[in-house]
Design a protein around this motif. Structure first.
Motif, short mmCIF file in Angstrom:
data_model
loop_
_atom_site.label_atom_id
_atom_site.label_comp_id
_atom_site.label_asym_id
_atom_site.label_seq_id
_atom_site.Cartn_x
_atom_site.Cartn_y
_atom_site.Cartn_z
N ASP A 257 0.77 -1.20 -0.17
CA ASP A 257 -0.10 -0.04 -0.13
C ASP A 257 1.13 1.21 0.08
O ASP A 257 1.58 1.40 1.08
N LEU A 258 0.84 1.99 -1.16
CA LEU A 258 1.75 3.01 -1.11
C LEU A 258 0.94 4.20 -1.38
O LEU A 258 1.54 5.48 -1.59
N ASP A 259 -0.38 4.39 -0.97
CA ASP A 259 -1.21 5.23 -0.87
C ASP A 259 -1.38 5.96 0.49
O ASP A 259 -1.74 5.17 1.39
N PRO A 260 -0.93 7.30 0.45
CA PRO A 260 -1.20 7.93 2.32
C PRO A 260 -2.78 7.49 2.76
O PRO A 260 -2.82 7.45 3.94
N GLN A 261 -3.66 7.58 1.52
CA GLN A 261 -5.04 7.31 2.04
C GLN A 261 -5.12 5.83 2.68
O GLN A 261 -6.28 5.65 3.44
N GLY A 262 -4.33 5.02 2.34
CA GLY A 262 -4.33 3.41 2.88
C GLY A 262 -5.80 2.82 2.83
O GLY A 262 -6.22 1.99 3.44
N ASN A 263 -6.25 3.07 1.47
CA ASN A 263 -7.52 2.53 1.21
C ASN A 263 -7.59 0.91 1.06
O ASN A 263 -8.26 0.14 1.18
N ALA A 264 -6.26 0.50 0.50
CA ALA A 264 -6.03 -0.88 0.25
C ALA A 264 -5.93 -1.56 1.66
O ALA A 264 -6.43 -2.70 1.97
N SER A 265 -5.27 -0.89 2.56
CA SER A 265 -5.08 -1.42 3.98
C SER A 265 -6.60 -1.61 4.57
O SER A 265 -7.04 -2.57 5.19
N THR A 266 -7.56 -0.60 4.56
CA THR A 266 -8.79 -0.53 5.11
C THR A 266 -9.58 -1.65 4.44
O THR A 266 -10.38 -2.42 5.03
N GLY A 267 -9.45 -1.61 3.13
CA GLY A 267 -10.28 -2.34 2.38
C GLY A 267 -10.10 -3.91 2.59
O GLY A 267 -10.96 -4.87 2.38
N LEU A 268 -9.07 -4.07 3.26
CA LEU A 268 -8.76 -5.37 3.68
C LEU A 268 -8.74 -5.94 4.86
O LEU A 268 -8.25 -6.70 5.46
N GLY A 269 -9.43 -4.77 5.64
CA GLY A 269 -9.89 -5.14 6.95
C GLY A 269 -8.65 -4.99 8.07
O GLY A 269 -8.80 -5.50 9.32
N ILE A 270 -7.60 -4.03 7.66
CA ILE A 270 -6.77 -4.04 8.54
C ILE A 270 -6.83 -2.62 9.29
O ILE A 270 -6.89 -1.50 8.75
N ASP A 271 -7.01 -2.99 10.63
CA ASP A 271 -7.59 -1.55 11.36
C ASP A 271 -6.37 -0.59 11.58
O ASP A 271 -5.11 -0.89 11.48
N ARG A 272 -6.73 0.68 11.46
CA ARG A 272 -5.69 1.64 11.42
C ARG A 272 -4.66 1.62 12.91
O ARG A 272 -3.43 1.90 12.69
N ARG A 273 -5.08 1.09 13.88
CA ARG A 273 -4.45 0.84 15.32
C ARG A 273 -3.54 -0.07 15.04
O ARG A 273 -2.62 -0.01 15.84
N SER A 274 -3.75 -1.13 14.22
CA SER A 274 -2.79 -2.16 14.32
C SER A 274 -1.74 -1.96 13.04
O SER A 274 -0.88 -2.88 12.72
N ARG A 275 -1.64 -0.84 12.76
CA ARG A 275 -0.80 -0.35 11.65
C ARG A 275 0.58 0.10 12.36
O ARG A 275 0.77 1.42 12.01
N ASN A 276 1.12 -0.62 13.17
CA ASN A 276 2.30 0.10 14.01
C ASN A 276 3.60 0.41 13.11
O ASN A 276 4.16 1.47 13.35
N CYS A 277 3.87 -0.48 12.04
CA CYS A 277 4.71 0.05 11.25
C CYS A 277 4.15 -0.06 9.84
O CYS A 277 3.21 -0.93 9.26
N SER A 278 4.41 0.78 9.08
CA SER A 278 4.07 1.09 7.64
C SER A 278 4.79 1.28 6.72
O SER A 278 6.22 1.29 6.93
N THR A 279 4.56 1.31 5.38
CA THR A 279 5.20 1.70 4.16
C THR A 279 6.26 2.89 4.29
O THR A 279 7.45 2.99 3.84
N TYR A 280 5.64 3.84 5.08
CA TYR A 280 6.37 5.17 5.51
C TYR A 280 7.71 4.70 6.22
O TYR A 280 8.79 5.35 5.85
N ASP A 281 7.49 4.03 7.40
CA ASP A 281 8.72 3.81 8.05
C ASP A 281 9.74 3.05 7.08
O ASP A 281 11.00 3.02 7.40
#
Ligand code: ADP
Ligand code: MG
Length: 281
Positions: free
Chosen positions: A54-78
């Motif tokens: 997921d390379l979009d700051p909107q994070g729609n792919a992450s959300t659309g696959l049911g990944i809660d924002r709170r569980s994104r401790n580490c992201s493609t930004y890091d």
């Protein structure tokens, strides 16, 4: 027996080299994220091991696959800023063989933060390469699908520099072709400067409505302009496809029998077929 069982052909092996495809189009709302999620799911259903990045700051792919924002401790930004390995940003999804490296809003500041760092366009390429060196059987991906933001910025350039090929979702509407030549120009620029192996994998027509004359006209124009680069499979406009993300599910899980799911399974088969042709001597 479900369609997924019917198409499953046994787990595939990448022999250390996943095929890396970027879903790119600088227009928003054309179906990049929807295609990343559902093509990824369809490929996984067939037996491929798939990582969506997921390379979009909107994070729609992450959300659309049911990944809660709170569980994104580490992201493609890091990862891109150099503070984490790609594998640290990866989480499994509810779909077997489908993983995602999640994104957060921080990504929108990346371009400024990286400034003119020499390797700034190769951050993703290097992160994916590092993933391959210590791959476990689980992370031995056969496909990496990169969901790009709706712009031709440093994130998209990173995706193009990291990819074998670009897959372009094009919405069947009046302005479909507008912007395509700019996108193709950017691909050409990346090919001559950053990544000589980059090619156009194909163009997928999305949100096709056969009852709509305009939709049919757009299809005819795009096929005339881009010829065999356009996949035979078109993704129909289908309400089930648009409902699925709000349940955090790919459409193939939300409603396997709908026309949208069927289309994405067909597209996956066509993508794999094209891969075979590209690799054939
Ligand atoms: P992008 O990632 O290019 O911005 P999205 O994949 O987020 O585009 O799609 C934009 C919107 O259109 C979303 O609300 C999505 O649910 C919807 N959508 C995408 N493809 C279809 C389709 N085939 N049928 C109906 N709605 C769709
Ligand atoms: Mg998107």
């Amino acid at each position: 027996m479900t369609v997924i069982d019917q198409v499953y052909q046994g787990d595939k092996s990448s022999s250390g080299h996943p095929r890396i495809l970027a879903l790119a189009n600088q227009k928003g709302g054309v179906g990049k994220t929807t295609t990343a999620i559902n093509l990824g799911t369809a490929l996984a259903a067939i037996g491929e091991r798939v990582l969506i990045v997921d390379l979009d700051p909107q994070g729609n792919a992450s959300t659309g696959l049911g990944i809660d924002r709170r569980s994104r401790n580490c992201s493609t930004y890091d990862v891109l800023i150099g503070e984490a390995q790609l594998r640290d940003a990866v989480v499994p999804t509810a779909v077997p063989r489908l993983h995602i490296a999640t994104s957060t809003m921080d990504l929108s500041g990346l371009e400024l933060e990286l400034g003119s760092t020499r390797d700034r366009a190769f951050r993703l390429r290097d992160a994916i390469a590092a993933l391959n060196t210590n791959a476990t059987p689980e992370s031995d991906y056969t496909y990496v699908l990169i969901d790009c933001p709706p712009s031709l910025n440093l994130l998209t350039v990173n995706a193009m520099a990291a990819s074998d090929a670009i897959l372009v979702p094009l919405q069947c509407e009046f302005f479909a072709l507008e912007g395509l030549s700019q996108l193709l120009q950017t691909v050409e620029q990346v090919r001559t400067t950053l990544n000589p192996n980059l090619s156009i994998h194909g163009i997928v027509l999305t949100m096709f409505d056969s009852r709509n004359n305009l939709s049919n006209q757009v299809v005819a124009d795009v096929r005339q302009f881009m010829g065999s680069k356009v996949y035979k499979t078109m993704i129909p406009r289908n309400v089930r496809i648009s409902e699925a993300p709000s349940y955090g599910k790919p459409v193939l899980v939300y409603d396997l029998k709908c026309v949208g799911s069927e289309a994405y399974l067909k597209l996956a088969t066509e993508v794999i077929q094209r891969e075979r042709e590209l690799r054939a001597p």
